[in-house]
Write an enzyme that holds these catalytic residues in place. Structure first.
Site, mmCIF file in Angstrom:
data_model
loop_
_atom_site.group_PDB
_atom_site.id
_atom_site.type_symbol
_atom_site.label_atom_id
_atom_site.label_comp_id
_atom_site.label_asym_id
_atom_site.label_seq_id
_atom_site.Cartn_x
_atom_site.Cartn_y
_atom_site.Cartn_z
ATOM 1 N N TYR A 86 0.829 -1.205 0.000
ATOM 2 C CA TYR A 86 0.000 0.000 0.000
ATOM 3 C C TYR A 86 0.867 1.260 0.000
ATOM 4 C CZ TYR A 86 -3.773 3.091 1.718
ATOM 5 O OH TYR A 86 -4.702 4.094 1.889
ATOM 6 N N LYS A 126 1.063 4.207 -2.828
ATOM 7 C CA LYS A 126 0.651 5.563 -2.483
ATOM 8 C C LYS A 126 1.768 6.581 -2.686
ATOM 9 C CE LYS A 126 -3.633 4.805 -1.401
ATOM 10 N NZ LYS A 126 -4.670 5.232 -2.357
#
Length: 300
Positions: free
Chosen positions: A166, A170
């Site tokens: 993640y 991001k």
């Protein structure tokens, strides 16, 4: 002050069946935008699919007097991304705004994370934002107008245990956003990113339960709505937002250390304090500016 409106604008919001995306879609529609509500309809791990969540949001928009169409395609495939943008063209004749919000979670400590768990998160967050933006890009360029908001995260900017996949996606969106801003400048395409903190089904295991009411999605959407408005002049920027607080995130460089002679390992050791100095910080607008101090050292 006059109300900010989006009359005549067509917005694509991905991952809009729940949480942040749903709120973005409702707000833009309430202010006059025509909205494509995209959502695959799976759970937060990306498993499953259903047209229901997107259609429910569309029904709510229409009930409130707005215009919207539902789309259940997958942002992580080229065909899905093209279909999402095509839904805007078919229903409303154009696309002006892209809010890349779709995402999934496959949290696992790095030592236990599988290749599939890493790739699947990259595919939705980073590849999906690329694919949907890429599908819209020719239309934005041709009409000389576009607004793109990508959804980054504090986890990407600062790291978070158990989220190597993640966080990578991001932070990748930060570089993606800054490059889109530069390539879109001559076409009046503005691209910015947000790093939200909000209580959603994606974060309910990560945030304290007693903060649920204070970290509502309605505290994030106003920034997104402003960033996709005609009047926004900023581009290539990143903002953290949540709980009524907004702050700009800066990618900056310290003064550093340099010498004309070839560096040795001992030079690095002996000047480590200067290398790590945090003041004064400089924020560069592009890679050319960032290379300025080096070019000056090489030519002086």
């Amino acid at each position: 002050m006059s109300e900010l409106r989006y009359d005549g604008r067509v917005a694509v919001v991905t991952g809009a069946g729940h949480g942040l995306g749903r709120q973005h879609a409702l707000e833009l529609a309430a202010r006059g935008a025509k909205v494509v509500v995209n959502d695959l309809g799976g759970d937060r791990t990306g498993s499953g699919a259903s047209a229901g969540p997107a259609q429910e949001v569309v029904d709510e928009i229409k009930k409130n007097g707005g215009e919207a169409v539902a789309n259940p395609d997958n942002v992580a495939t080229p065909e899905g991304a093209q279909a999402i943008v095509q839904a805007a063209l078919d229903a409303f004749g154009k696309v002006d705004i892209v809010v890349n919000n779709a995402g999934i979670l496959r949290d696992k400590s790095f030592k236990n994370m599988s290749v599939e768990e890493f790739d699947s998160v990259i595919a939705v967050h980073l590849r999906g934002s690329f694919l949907v933006s890429s599908a819209a890009w020719p239309h934005l360029r041709e009409q000389g107008y576009g607004r793109i908001v990508n959804t980054s995260s504090p986890a990407g900017l600062f790291g978070n245990f158990g989220q190597a996949n993640y966080s990578t996606a991001k932070m990748g969106l930060v570089g993606f956003t800054k490059t889109l801003a530069q390539e879109g400048a001559k076409y009046n395409i503005k691209a910015n990113a947000i790093a939200p903190v909000a209580w959603t089904r994606m974060t309910e295991d990560l945030l304290p339960a007693d903060f649920a009411d204070k970290l509502g999605v309605d505290q994030v959407t106003p920034l997104v709505a402003y960033l996709v408005h005609d009047s926004i002049e900023d581009s290539g920027q990143v903002y953290t937002v949540g709980g009524g607080r907004i702050a700009k995130i800066f990618v900056a460089e310290g003064p550093g250390y340099g010498q004309k002679e070839t560096l040795s390992v001992e030079d690095v050791r002996d000047n480590w304090a200067a290398i790590g100095a945090a003041e004064p910080l400089t924020v560069f607008g592009n890679v050319g500016e960032q290379m300025g101090p080096l070019i000056q050292q090489l030519t002086s």
